[in-house]
Design an enzyme around this catalytic site. Structure first.
Site, mmCIF file in Angstrom:
data_model
loop_
_atom_site.group_PDB
_atom_site.id
_atom_site.type_symbol
_atom_site.label_atom_id
_atom_site.label_comp_id
_atom_site.label_asym_id
_atom_site.label_seq_id
_atom_site.Cartn_x
_atom_site.Cartn_y
_atom_site.Cartn_z
ATOM 1 N N GLY A 12 0.791 -1.235 0.000
ATOM 2 C CA GLY A 12 0.000 0.000 0.000
ATOM 3 C C GLY A 12 0.816 1.275 0.000
ATOM 4 O O GLY A 12 0.309 2.334 0.365
ATOM 5 N N SER A 13 2.079 1.198 -0.457
ATOM 6 C CA SER A 13 2.881 2.436 -0.439
ATOM 7 C C SER A 13 2.338 3.461 -1.429
ATOM 8 O O SER A 13 2.391 4.667 -1.177
ATOM 9 C CB SER A 13 4.360 2.140 -0.687
ATOM 10 N N ASN A 14 1.785 2.992 -2.545
ATOM 11 C CA ASN A 14 1.177 3.949 -3.483
ATOM 12 C C ASN A 14 -0.097 4.560 -2.918
ATOM 13 O O ASN A 14 -0.346 5.755 -3.090
ATOM 14 C CB ASN A 14 0.875 3.264 -4.822
ATOM 15 N N LEU A 90 -4.827 -6.881 -6.757
ATOM 16 C CA LEU A 90 -4.498 -8.039 -7.596
ATOM 17 C C LEU A 90 -5.682 -8.906 -8.010
ATOM 18 O O LEU A 90 -5.503 -9.880 -8.739
ATOM 19 C CB LEU A 90 -3.429 -8.887 -6.890
ATOM 20 N N HIS A 109 0.181 -0.138 -13.540
ATOM 21 C CA HIS A 109 0.884 -1.390 -13.817
ATOM 22 C C HIS A 109 2.382 -1.087 -13.848
ATOM 23 O O HIS A 109 2.806 -0.115 -14.479
ATOM 24 C CB HIS A 109 0.420 -1.972 -15.155
ATOM 25 N N ASP A 150 -5.226 -5.512 -17.672
ATOM 26 C CA ASP A 150 -4.191 -4.643 -18.263
ATOM 27 C C ASP A 150 -4.462 -4.218 -19.702
ATOM 28 O O ASP A 150 -3.533 -3.936 -20.451
ATOM 29 C CB ASP A 150 -2.816 -5.337 -18.200
ATOM 30 N N GLU A 179 6.347 5.657 -9.917
ATOM 31 C CA GLU A 179 4.961 5.597 -9.425
ATOM 32 C C GLU A 179 4.684 6.722 -8.437
ATOM 33 O O GLU A 179 3.676 7.419 -8.531
ATOM 34 C CB GLU A 179 4.703 4.235 -8.768
HETATM 35 C C1 GAR Z 1 3.060 -1.396 -7.552
HETATM 36 O O1 GAR Z 1 4.346 -1.446 -8.108
HETATM 37 C C2 GAR Z 1 2.005 -1.513 -8.633
HETATM 38 O O2 GAR Z 1 2.392 -0.957 -9.850
HETATM 39 C C3 GAR Z 1 1.863 -2.997 -8.761
HETATM 40 O O3 GAR Z 1 1.931 -3.482 -7.444
HETATM 41 C C4 GAR Z 1 2.814 -2.640 -6.691
HETATM 42 C C5 GAR Z 1 2.135 -2.304 -5.382
HETATM 43 O O4 GAR Z 1 3.019 -1.657 -4.514
HETATM 44 N N1 GAR Z 1 0.635 -3.360 -9.411
HETATM 45 C C6 GAR Z 1 0.507 -4.467 -10.153
HETATM 46 O O5 GAR Z 1 1.400 -5.272 -10.316
HETATM 47 C C7 GAR Z 1 -0.873 -4.651 -10.802
HETATM 48 N N2 GAR Z 1 -0.803 -5.608 -11.852
HETATM 49 P P1 GAR Z 1 2.461 -0.917 -3.236
HETATM 50 O O6 GAR Z 1 1.501 -1.892 -2.547
HETATM 51 O O7 GAR Z 1 3.652 -0.642 -2.366
HETATM 52 O O8 GAR Z 1 1.771 0.343 -3.676
#
Ligand code: GAR
Length: 192
Positions: A12-14, A90, A109, A150, A179
């Site tokens: 969940g950092s994003n 996911l 993505h 995607d 990101e």
């Molecule tokens: C991110 O890099 C995002 O782009 C990816 O999961 C990561 C989540 O990181 N998403 C996918 O792979 C979707 N197909 P986070 O939980 O630290 O935000």
């Protein structure tokens, strides 16, 4: 004020980065007019719930069946949610949500789609495939979500170099930096 739900399955950092970006923005004169009242996950033990607690944001866990039968949709509608941002989510987004939020679901993505997309291509699997394929660049793709993994319309891409010496973790770090830099601004432009 538009209300957007964040969906996340993992760290969940994003999601946290987006919430903090808009909090800072809403504190300024030129308000962003977007708020994120809740985080939705399909994993009870995902670290995103810790982040939500720290940020003072509601977070819920729903089962795959809850997504598919419309329980999640009902919950979002009860809270007056206008759109969804998938930030490391996911599960496939079910039809009931796609129909309720047409062109109002955004995904990030961690690669340059259409390369390295589709089922099974998420998180570290993507960066491992990029390195195994000896790619010279990777990056991020932000796209609207449709019924196929995607494959929604691409809204934004940014690239980073991949060096022959880069490990999948090195690529992941470069992609995460992209990101954090771009996702909040693209979310803002998309929902405004
Ligand atoms: C991110 O890099 C995002 O782009 C990816 O999961 C990561 C989540 O990181 N998403 C996918 O792979 C979707 N197909 P986070 O939980 O630290 O935000």
């Amino acid at each position: 004020m538009k209300k957007i739900a964040l969906f996340a399955s993992g760290s969940g950092s994003n999601a946290e980065n987006i919430i903090l970006y808009f909090r800072n923005k809403n504190g300024e004169k030129n308000e962003a007019k977007i708020e994120f009242p809740l985080i939705v996950s399909n994993k009870a033990d995902a670290y995103v719930h810790e982040r939500a607690k720290k940020l003072g944001v509601l977070s819920f866990t729903f089962s795959k069946a809850d997504f598919e039968t419309g329980n999640v949709l009902q919950h979002l509608q009860a809270l007056g949610i206008d759109g969804i941002v998938l930030a490391g989510f996911l599960l496939k987004v079910p039809d009931n949500l796609l129909q309720a939020f047409p062109d109002r679901i955004l995904n990030i993505h961690p690669a340059l789609l259409p390369k390295f997309g589709g089922k099974g291509m998420y998180g570290s699997h993507v960066h491992e495939a990029v390195v195994a394929n000896k790619e010279t660049e990777s990056g991020i793709t932000i796209h609207s979500v449709n019924a196929n993994y995607d494959e929604g319309a691409i809204i934004f891409q940014a690239k980073c170099p991949v060096l022959p010496t880069d490990s999948p973790d090195d690529v992941a770090a470069k992609v995460h930096a992209l990101e954090y830099k771009h996702f909040p601004e693209v979310v803002e432009a998309f929902f405004q």
